[in-house]
Design a protein around this motif. Structure first.
Motif, PDB file in Angstrom:
ATOM      1  N   ASP A 380       0.829  -1.216   0.000  1.00 25.08           N
ATOM      2  CA  ASP A 380       0.000   0.000   0.000  1.00 25.08           C
ATOM      3  C   ASP A 380       0.856   1.255   0.000  1.00 25.08           C
ATOM      4  O   ASP A 380       0.601   2.215   0.737  1.00 25.08           O
ATOM      5  N   GLY A 381       1.887   1.247  -0.836  1.00 26.56           N
ATOM      6  CA  GLY A 381       2.733   2.417  -0.983  1.00 26.56           C
ATOM      7  C   GLY A 381       3.813   2.561   0.066  1.00 26.56           C
ATOM      8  O   GLY A 381       4.615   3.503   0.007  1.00 26.56           O
ATOM      9  N   VAL A 382       3.874   1.659   1.038  1.00 23.16           N
ATOM     10  CA  VAL A 382       4.906   1.700   2.077  1.00 23.16           C
ATOM     11  C   VAL A 382       6.071   0.821   1.620  1.00 23.16           C
ATOM     12  O   VAL A 382       5.933  -0.395   1.488  1.00 23.16           O
ATOM     13  N   SER A 383       7.214   1.434   1.378  1.00 19.88           N
ATOM     14  CA  SER A 383       8.326   0.696   0.783  1.00 19.88           C
ATOM     15  C   SER A 383       9.102  -0.113   1.814  1.00 19.88           C
ATOM     16  O   SER A 383       9.297   0.323   2.954  1.00 19.88           O
ATOM     17  N   ASP A 384       9.522  -1.288   1.378  1.00 17.77           N
ATOM     18  CA  ASP A 384      10.389  -2.165   2.181  1.00 17.77           C
ATOM     19  C   ASP A 384       9.828  -2.433   3.571  1.00 17.77           C
ATOM     20  O   ASP A 384      10.580  -2.587   4.539  1.00 17.77           O
ATOM     21  N   THR A 385       8.521  -2.546   3.666  1.00 15.86           N
ATOM     22  CA  THR A 385       7.933  -2.846   4.975  1.00 15.86           C
ATOM     23  C   THR A 385       7.993  -4.334   5.289  1.00 15.86           C
ATOM     24  O   THR A 385       8.187  -4.719   6.429  1.00 15.86           O
ATOM     25  N   GLY A 386       7.819  -5.183   4.274  1.00 12.84           N
ATOM     26  CA  GLY A 386       8.050  -6.610   4.463  1.00 12.84           C
ATOM     27  C   GLY A 386       6.824  -7.465   4.650  1.00 12.84           C
ATOM     28  O   GLY A 386       5.798  -7.016   5.159  1.00 12.84           O
ATOM     29  N   ASN A 387       6.951  -8.725   4.217  1.00 11.71           N
ATOM     30  CA  ASN A 387       5.859  -9.681   4.251  1.00 11.71           C
ATOM     31  C   ASN A 387       6.431 -11.078   4.448  1.00 11.71           C
ATOM     32  O   ASN A 387       7.560 -11.369   4.048  1.00 11.71           O
ATOM     33  N   VAL A 388       5.650 -11.950   5.074  1.00 16.36           N
ATOM     34  CA  VAL A 388       6.053 -13.336   5.322  1.00 16.36           C
ATOM     35  C   VAL A 388       4.962 -14.260   4.816  1.00 16.36           C
ATOM     36  O   VAL A 388       3.772 -14.033   5.083  1.00 16.36           O
ATOM     37  N   THR A 389       5.336 -15.300   4.085  1.00 14.39           N
ATOM     38  CA  THR A 389       4.393 -16.256   3.500  1.00 14.39           C
ATOM     39  C   THR A 389       4.604 -17.634   4.111  1.00 14.39           C
ATOM     40  O   THR A 389       5.748 -18.090   4.244  1.00 14.39           O
ATOM     41  N   VAL A 390       3.520 -18.309   4.481  1.00 11.65           N
ATOM     42  CA  VAL A 390       3.576 -19.660   5.031  1.00 11.65           C
ATOM     43  C   VAL A 390       2.911 -20.611   4.049  1.00 11.65           C
ATOM     44  O   VAL A 390       1.751 -20.422   3.665  1.00 11.65           O
ATOM     45  N   LEU A 391       3.647 -21.628   3.608  1.00  9.15           N
ATOM     46  CA  LEU A 391       3.139 -22.646   2.695  1.00  9.15           C
ATOM     47  C   LEU A 391       3.269 -24.006   3.381  1.00  9.15           C
ATOM     48  O   LEU A 391       4.269 -24.279   4.044  1.00  9.15           O
ATOM     49  N   TYR A 392       2.290 -24.857   3.175  1.00 10.88           N
ATOM     50  CA  TYR A 392       2.232 -26.105   3.929  1.00 10.88           C
ATOM     51  C   TYR A 392       2.714 -27.290   3.100  1.00 10.88           C
ATOM     52  O   TYR A 392       2.480 -27.372   1.888  1.00 10.88           O
ATOM     53  N   GLY A 393       3.390 -28.218   3.770  1.00 10.56           N
ATOM     54  CA  GLY A 393       3.866 -29.430   3.128  1.00 10.56           C
ATOM     55  C   GLY A 393       2.746 -30.422   2.902  1.00 10.56           C
ATOM     56  O   GLY A 393       1.701 -30.373   3.557  1.00 10.56           O
ATOM     57  N   SER A 394       2.969 -31.349   1.979  1.00 11.38           N
ATOM     58  CA  SER A 394       1.982 -32.378   1.652  1.00 11.38           C
ATOM     59  C   SER A 394       2.703 -33.563   1.035  1.00 11.38           C
ATOM     60  O   SER A 394       3.914 -33.506   0.788  1.00 11.38           O
ATOM     61  N   ALA A 395       1.971 -34.630   0.746  1.00 11.23           N
ATOM     62  CA  ALA A 395       2.579 -35.809   0.146  1.00 11.23           C
ATOM     63  C   ALA A 395       3.193 -35.505  -1.222  1.00 11.23           C
ATOM     64  O   ALA A 395       4.103 -36.206  -1.672  1.00 11.23           O
ATOM     65  N   SER A 396       2.714 -34.468  -1.866  1.00 15.08           N
ATOM     66  CA  SER A 396       3.252 -34.092  -3.175  1.00 15.08           C
ATOM     67  C   SER A 396       4.222 -32.918  -3.090  1.00 15.08           C
ATOM     68  O   SER A 396       4.608 -32.349  -4.106  1.00 15.08           O
ATOM     69  N   GLY A 397       4.609 -32.543  -1.867  1.00 18.20           N
ATOM     70  CA  GLY A 397       5.557 -31.446  -1.700  1.00 18.20           C
ATOM     71  C   GLY A 397       4.881 -30.197  -1.177  1.00 18.20           C
ATOM     72  O   GLY A 397       3.783 -30.251  -0.610  1.00 18.20           O
ATOM     73  N   VAL A 398       5.525 -29.061  -1.362  1.00 19.17           N
ATOM     74  CA  VAL A 398       4.978 -27.802  -0.877  1.00 19.17           C
ATOM     75  C   VAL A 398       3.722 -27.454  -1.675  1.00 19.17           C
ATOM     76  O   VAL A 398       3.733 -27.421  -2.905  1.00 19.17           O
ATOM     77  N   GLY A 416       2.192  -3.978  15.800  1.00 20.67           N
ATOM     78  CA  GLY A 416       2.868  -2.955  15.010  1.00 20.67           C
ATOM     79  C   GLY A 416       2.053  -2.539  13.808  1.00 20.67           C
ATOM     80  O   GLY A 416       0.843  -2.766  13.726  1.00 20.67           O
ATOM     81  N   GLY A 417       2.727  -1.938  12.849  1.00 22.52           N
ATOM     82  CA  GLY A 417       2.085  -1.490  11.627  1.00 22.52           C
ATOM     83  C   GLY A 417       3.102  -1.441  10.512  1.00 22.52           C
ATOM     84  O   GLY A 417       4.323  -1.452  10.752  1.00 22.52           O
ATOM     85  N   ASP A 418       2.629  -1.415   9.267  1.00 18.43           N
ATOM     86  CA  ASP A 418       3.523  -1.361   8.114  1.00 18.43           C
ATOM     87  C   ASP A 418       4.214   0.002   8.061  1.00 18.43           C
ATOM     88  O   ASP A 418       3.561   1.039   7.915  1.00 18.43           O
ATOM     89  N   GLU A 419       5.543  -0.024   8.179  1.00 19.75           N
ATOM     90  CA  GLU A 419       6.325   1.207   8.156  1.00 19.75           C
ATOM     91  C   GLU A 419       7.487   1.049   7.178  1.00 19.75           C
ATOM     92  O   GLU A 419       8.013  -0.048   6.984  1.00 19.75           O
ATOM     93  N   THR A 420       7.901   2.148   6.597  1.00 20.11           N
ATOM     94  CA  THR A 420       8.995   2.134   5.641  1.00 20.11           C
ATOM     95  C   THR A 420      10.271   1.596   6.283  1.00 20.11           C
ATOM     96  O   THR A 420      10.669   2.037   7.369  1.00 20.11           O
ATOM     97  N   GLY A 421      10.898   0.640   5.611  1.00 21.45           N
ATOM     98  CA  GLY A 421      12.192   0.127   6.044  1.00 21.45           C
ATOM     99  C   GLY A 421      12.167  -0.838   7.202  1.00 21.45           C
ATOM    100  O   GLY A 421      13.231  -1.199   7.724  1.00 21.45           O
ATOM    101  N   ASP A 422      10.983  -1.320   7.604  1.00 18.67           N
ATOM    102  CA  ASP A 422      10.934  -2.276   8.714  1.00 18.67           C
ATOM    103  C   ASP A 422      11.585  -3.610   8.368  1.00 18.67           C
ATOM    104  O   ASP A 422      12.107  -4.311   9.236  1.00 18.67           O
ATOM    105  N   LEU A 423      11.548  -3.996   7.093  1.00 21.05           N
ATOM    106  CA  LEU A 423      12.087  -5.299   6.666  1.00 21.05           C
ATOM    107  C   LEU A 423      11.538  -6.426   7.530  1.00 21.05           C
ATOM    108  O   LEU A 423      12.270  -7.276   8.040  1.00 21.05           O
ATOM    109  N   PHE A 424      10.233  -6.443   7.688  1.00 25.27           N
ATOM    110  CA  PHE A 424       9.567  -7.512   8.427  1.00 25.27           C
ATOM    111  C   PHE A 424       9.828  -8.823   7.695  1.00 25.27           C
ATOM    112  O   PHE A 424       9.494  -8.992   6.520  1.00 25.27           O
ATOM    113  N   GLY A 425      10.469  -9.775   8.393  1.00 27.40           N
ATOM    114  CA  GLY A 425      10.902 -11.005   7.745  1.00 27.40           C
ATOM    115  C   GLY A 425      12.394 -11.022   7.448  1.00 27.40           C
ATOM    116  O   GLY A 425      12.869 -11.888   6.717  1.00 27.40           O
ATOM    117  N   ALA A 426      13.148 -10.076   8.028  1.00 30.32           N
ATOM    118  CA  ALA A 426      14.600 -10.103   7.857  1.00 30.32           C
ATOM    119  C   ALA A 426      15.177 -11.417   8.355  1.00 30.32           C
ATOM    120  O   ALA A 426      16.252 -11.848   7.934  1.00 30.32           O
TER     121      ALA A 426
END
Length: 493
Positions: A380-398, A416-426
């Motif tokens: 939403d226009g906030v640069s380098d704030t960061g995101n983390v994705t969780v994917l689940y394993g299965s018999a056929s892989g991720v 917290g909140g999305d802020e510039t340069g937080d690098l959430f997920g460093a």
């Protein structure tokens, strides 16, 4: 699971050699000799503990001296209330906190002395040793019924004149299958040192051998050596193998290339090394339940490097390569980007998808699940704030089609909140810190201009949830916020 955590070795020499930045990627260093990633338990209470560092923290006004922080697990997770913070000025820790030491530059855990408490190996790659400004040092902090207390032992560099940055890469496991914890130590050189049979609190150790994967050693201009070391049993033989992320040797500059070195009864075999897909941070775990460790590596850059050329990647925001394990070692490889299946978001230049990643079983179904960070994601226009994705394993892989979760500091329930340069997920880590047999999610960031913070998101037994989530920053962990301590940029996995 490294990390690729960007830690700045802020010496004048490093600045001259690298144009101002020399980065160390902290390796996800598994202490287990099976495909199931073990949890660190420094006080033996059955709860997983989180060992992290602030390697560029000020200590007694010494810039970049470094500190290590352990947040102990409880039935309600981790917080700043139950933790230990140590530096080289702490009673029992060898040496003295000095500028540019970077105590905590890399971490690895295992029960090195066989007393049933996990211990923590701590690298200080910038330590001055004699007249060598960047000689590096290695310390083992001993676990006890009260956790890490400062009681520790130094591990001297066996070949100080042949390299710098001793201890900049660490990985622990049982590489010869004898039931005792071993430790691999890296430096600016390609040669790795393998300590087999553990250590004693008096400083004695078992055998010490060397192995040299086909990566580029450091020179006066380019102090390479390994980028990351990652331990895990890929071929299912009960011995820990090693994945080395590094640069290949064919050119002066080299291209990022990873290698698998199998564990054998006599240690690691460099002669049997196999080339892997590129990536500068790696985790090993069994995502498809076949009892072989799968190699997951993150390539967060905007182009794919290989075969001596720079090839534009159709997914410019980064990529994760999964190489499935088999009885003969690494087998088929598949890739995941933010353009794959129903992975949230879209591959955009600079997202850095795959900057950090880790594996753990969140829902207890026997398949290792995958967390991948994109700390340079703009939201939403906030640069380098960061995101983390969780994917689940299965018999056929991720599984990239269903069940996927995404978290930022703007997600409802996340502190917290999305802020510039937080690098959430460093940095990210999956570990059972509540003792329920399910992996919880711990996330590091560069909150508050590089001070750093730890965010805890628990598993509810089926998925990661924000119910019970909490966060705490460097100051709450007893870390000085002078400069940019980068608290949580490295976690022992």
């Amino acid at each position: 699971m490294h990390t690729h955590s960007r830690l700045v070795l802020a010496t004048a020499t490093a600045a001259a050699l690298t144009g101002g930045l020399l980065t160390f990627a902290a390796s996800p260093a598994t202490a287990a000799d099976s495909v199931t990633v073990a949890k660190a338990d420094f006080n033996g209470d059955g709860y997983g503990d989180i060992a992290t560092s602030a390697a560029t923290a000020y200590v007694s006004n010494r810039k970049n001296a470094g500190q290590v922080v352990v947040a102990y697990g409880t039935a309600t997770g981790v917080s700043s209330a139950k933790r230990t913070t140590l530096s080289q000025n702490s009673t029992g820790v060898p040496g003295t906190a000095e500028a540019e030491d970077m105590f905590g530059g890399d971490l690895a855990y295992a029960d090195f002395n066989g007393d049933h408490y996990d211990d923590l190996a701590v690298g200080s790659p910038g330590e001055k040793v004699g007249t060598d400004a960047n000689g590096g040092s290695l310390t083992i902090l001993w676990g006890s019924p009260t956790g890490l207390t400062g009681k520790s032992t130094g591990v001297s560099d066996p070949a100080a004149s042949s390299h710098d940055y001793w201890g900049k890469n660490l990985a622990a496991g049982d590489f010869d299958g004898d039931g005792k914890a071993d430790l691999v130590v890296g430096s600016s050189a390609a040669t790795l040192y393998l300590y087999r049979g553990g250590f004693t609190t008096a400083g004695a150790h078992g055998s010490r051998t060397t192995v040299k994967p086909p990566i580029q050693s450091g020179t006066n201009d380019y102090p390479y050596g390994p980028l990351n070391l990652t331990a895990g049993d890929v071929n299912g033989d009960g011995r820990t193998d090693l994945v080395v992320d590094g640069y290949e040797t064919r050119t002066r500059y080299g291209w990022n290339t990873n290698y698998w070195l199998p564990g054998t009864t006599s240690g690691l075999s460099g002669a049997s090394a196999k080339t892997l897909k590129a990536g500068i941070v790696t985790a090993v775990g069994d995502v498809n339940g076949d009892h072989f460790g799968d190699i997951v590596s993150g390539a967060d850059w905007d182009t794919t490097l290989g075969d001596g050329t720079s090839v534009p990647d159709s997914a410019t925001g980064g990529k994760v390569n999964i190489t499935y394990g088999s009885a003969s070692g690494p087998a088929a490889t598949t890739g995941i980007t933010q353009n794959t299946g129903n992975v949230p978001g879209a591959s955009e230049k600079g997202d850095a998808f795959g900057w950090e990643l880790d594996l753990g079983d969140i829902n207890g179904d026997g398949y290792q699940d995958l967390v991948v960070s994109s700390p340079q994601e703009d939201i939403d226009g906030v640069s380098d704030t960061g995101n983390v994705t969780v994917l689940y394993g299965s018999a056929s892989g991720v599984d990239t089609a269903s069940g996927i979760q995404a978290f930022s500091q703007g997600t409802a329930g996340v502190p917290g909140g999305d802020e510039t340069g937080d690098l959430f997920g460093a940095e990210v880590k999956l570990d059972d810190v509540t003792g329920d047999g399910r992996a919880d999610l711990v996330i590091g960031s560069y909150e508050n201009g590089g001070d750093g913070a730890l965010t805890y998101l628990p598993s509810d037994g089926k998925k990661i949830t924000t119910s019970g989530a909490r966060a705490f920053g460097a100051d709450s962990a007893g870390v000085s916020t002078s400069g940019a301590p980068q608290f949580t940029a490295v976690m022992a996995d």
